[in-house]
Write a protein that holds these residues in place. Structure first.
Motif, short mmCIF file in Angstrom:
data_model
loop_
_atom_site.label_atom_id
_atom_site.label_comp_id
_atom_site.label_asym_id
_atom_site.label_seq_id
_atom_site.Cartn_x
_atom_site.Cartn_y
_atom_site.Cartn_z
N GLU A 267 0.83 -1.20 0.00
CA GLU A 267 0.00 0.00 0.00
C GLU A 267 0.87 1.26 0.00
O GLU A 267 0.58 2.22 -0.72
CB GLU A 267 -0.92 -0.01 1.22
N TYR A 268 1.92 1.23 0.80
CA TYR A 268 2.86 2.37 0.83
C TYR A 268 3.49 2.57 -0.55
O TYR A 268 3.59 3.69 -1.05
CB TYR A 268 3.93 2.11 1.88
N ALA A 269 3.90 1.46 -1.18
CA ALA A 269 4.55 1.55 -2.49
C ALA A 269 3.60 2.13 -3.53
O ALA A 269 4.03 2.91 -4.40
CB ALA A 269 5.04 0.17 -2.93
N GLU A 270 2.33 1.78 -3.44
CA GLU A 270 1.35 2.32 -4.39
C GLU A 270 1.36 3.85 -4.36
O GLU A 270 1.38 4.51 -5.40
CB GLU A 270 -0.04 1.80 -4.05
N GLY A 271 1.38 4.42 -3.17
CA GLY A 271 1.42 5.87 -3.06
C GLY A 271 2.73 6.46 -3.55
O GLY A 271 2.74 7.53 -4.18
N GLN A 272 3.84 5.77 -3.27
CA GLN A 272 5.14 6.29 -3.69
C GLN A 272 5.31 6.22 -5.20
O GLN A 272 5.93 7.11 -5.80
CB GLN A 272 6.26 5.50 -2.99
N LEU A 273 4.78 5.18 -5.82
CA LEU A 273 4.89 5.08 -7.27
C LEU A 273 4.20 6.26 -7.94
O LEU A 273 4.65 6.75 -8.98
CB LEU A 273 4.28 3.76 -7.76
N GLY A 274 3.14 6.73 -7.34
CA GLY A 274 2.44 7.89 -7.88
C GLY A 274 3.25 9.16 -7.79
O GLY A 274 2.94 10.15 -8.46
#
Length: 331
Positions: A267-274
């Motif tokens: 979930e954290y990675a999803e935000g960072q990829l954005g």
């Protein structure tokens, strides 16, 4: 000082260049609610003259967090501390322990062990510019210094300057002839010397660092010291920290298991990829999460290879988790 900061120093994760970035610290915070986390060392000049936002921003979940800075110019360090204060760090720490050639050429790091009066001036200047506790991380000495006389002289200067705490790596640093990697292993450890310093300077808060590989060893040091600092042992085997809150801080609340950690990091990675972060920039800190489990090799392979592929997304994390869970069921 934030409530509990002194207690959080009972266990800290060492500042490690190219490793303890914000992504790493978010992961580590999932494993310990209480331990103190450190940034990588940031050059004071980069803060004052460069992109302070890029160097200093962090996620609020990382608290308690200490910023480590490197430098030897009191005025510049004071300005760096003033700027850092606006970002909400819990502590600012001056590096007087790194032995690399690059650091020496900038006249900061371990070479400053030979100039305690200058370091004391730096500490005083930083204290005058911030309400954050100002601490120092040092070695027991450098090169041919007498570690009895020279370490006492250095530590006394820090106390006189009003340092809030000392983190002491229980090895000398050899500025010539040994690489930074060799300086972490070849100079012999001298834990009793650090114990003696702590006893002499009590009640100054003092933490010990160097060669601590297990929580059993950490607990043994805590019989003599106010805190322990682990570096590569915690980084390469992060699940070691899953026992820190219970064993070091007496907090028996459960910590996330591997499945929950992987889901949270996805979930954290999803935000960072954005925000333009590449998945491997996060995944590289997670390679040791499955150490000791069936399927750990496949887990590492997926996390290190697949996370580097173009367009890689958080599903890589869940695929790595599935590889471990499938092997566990097969055993």
């Amino acid at each position: 000082m934030r409530p509990g900061l002194a207690a959080s120093r009972r266990f800290s994760v060492a500042p490690m260049m190219d490793w303890t970035d914000s992504h790493c610290r978010v992961l580590h915070r999932l494993l310990t609610r209480h331990g103190l986390l450190f940034t990588e060392m940031v050059n004071s000049g980069a803060i004052v003259h460069g992109d302070a936002e890029r160097h200093l921003r962090f996620d609020a979940v990382e608290h308690p967090i200490a910023l480590q800075v490197g430098g030897s110019n009191p005025a510049e360090l004071a300005e760096a501390a003033r700027i850092a204060s606006g970002f909400g760090y819990d502590e600012i720490n001056l590096n007087v322990g790194c032995p690399s050639d690059r650091v020496q050429s900038g006249k900061f790091g371990a070479c400053l062990m030979a100039e305690p009066e200058l370091v004391a001036e730096c500490v005083r200047a930083m204290r005058g510019a911030t309400d954050m506790p100002v601490t120092v991380k040092c070695r027991i000495g450098i090169d041919d210094q007498d570690i009895e006389e020279s370490l006492d002289r250095f530590a006394d200067a820090m106390v006189e300057a009003g340092v809030a705490a000392l983190y002491v790596h229980a090895r000398k640093a050899w500025l010539q002839g040994l690489s930074p990697k060799e300086n972490r292993t070849i100079p012999p450890l001298d834990y009793p010397r650090v114990y003696r310093l702590r006893q002499r300077l009590s009640p100054l808060s003092m933490m010990i660092n160097g060669g601590i590989e297990t929580l059993d060893q950490a607990e043994a040091h805590l019989a003599q010291m106010d805190g322990v600092m682990l570096g590569r042992a915690a980084y390469h085997n992060p699940m070691l920290m899953a026992e820190v809150d219970a064993r070091i801080f007496g907090d028996d609340r459960p910590v996330p298991d591997l499945a929950a950690i992987m889901a949270t990091m996805a979930e954290y990675a999803e935000g960072q990829l954005g925000r333009g972060v590449r998945l491997n920039g996060i995944a590289r800190h997670m390679l040791g999460l499955a150490n000791g489990r069936p399927g750990a090799r496949i887990f590492r392979q997926i996390m290190s290879v697949d996370a580097c592929r173009p367009q890689a997304g958080p599903e890589v994390f869940m695929r790595a988790l599935a590889a471990v869970e499938d092997r566990a069921e097969a055993v």
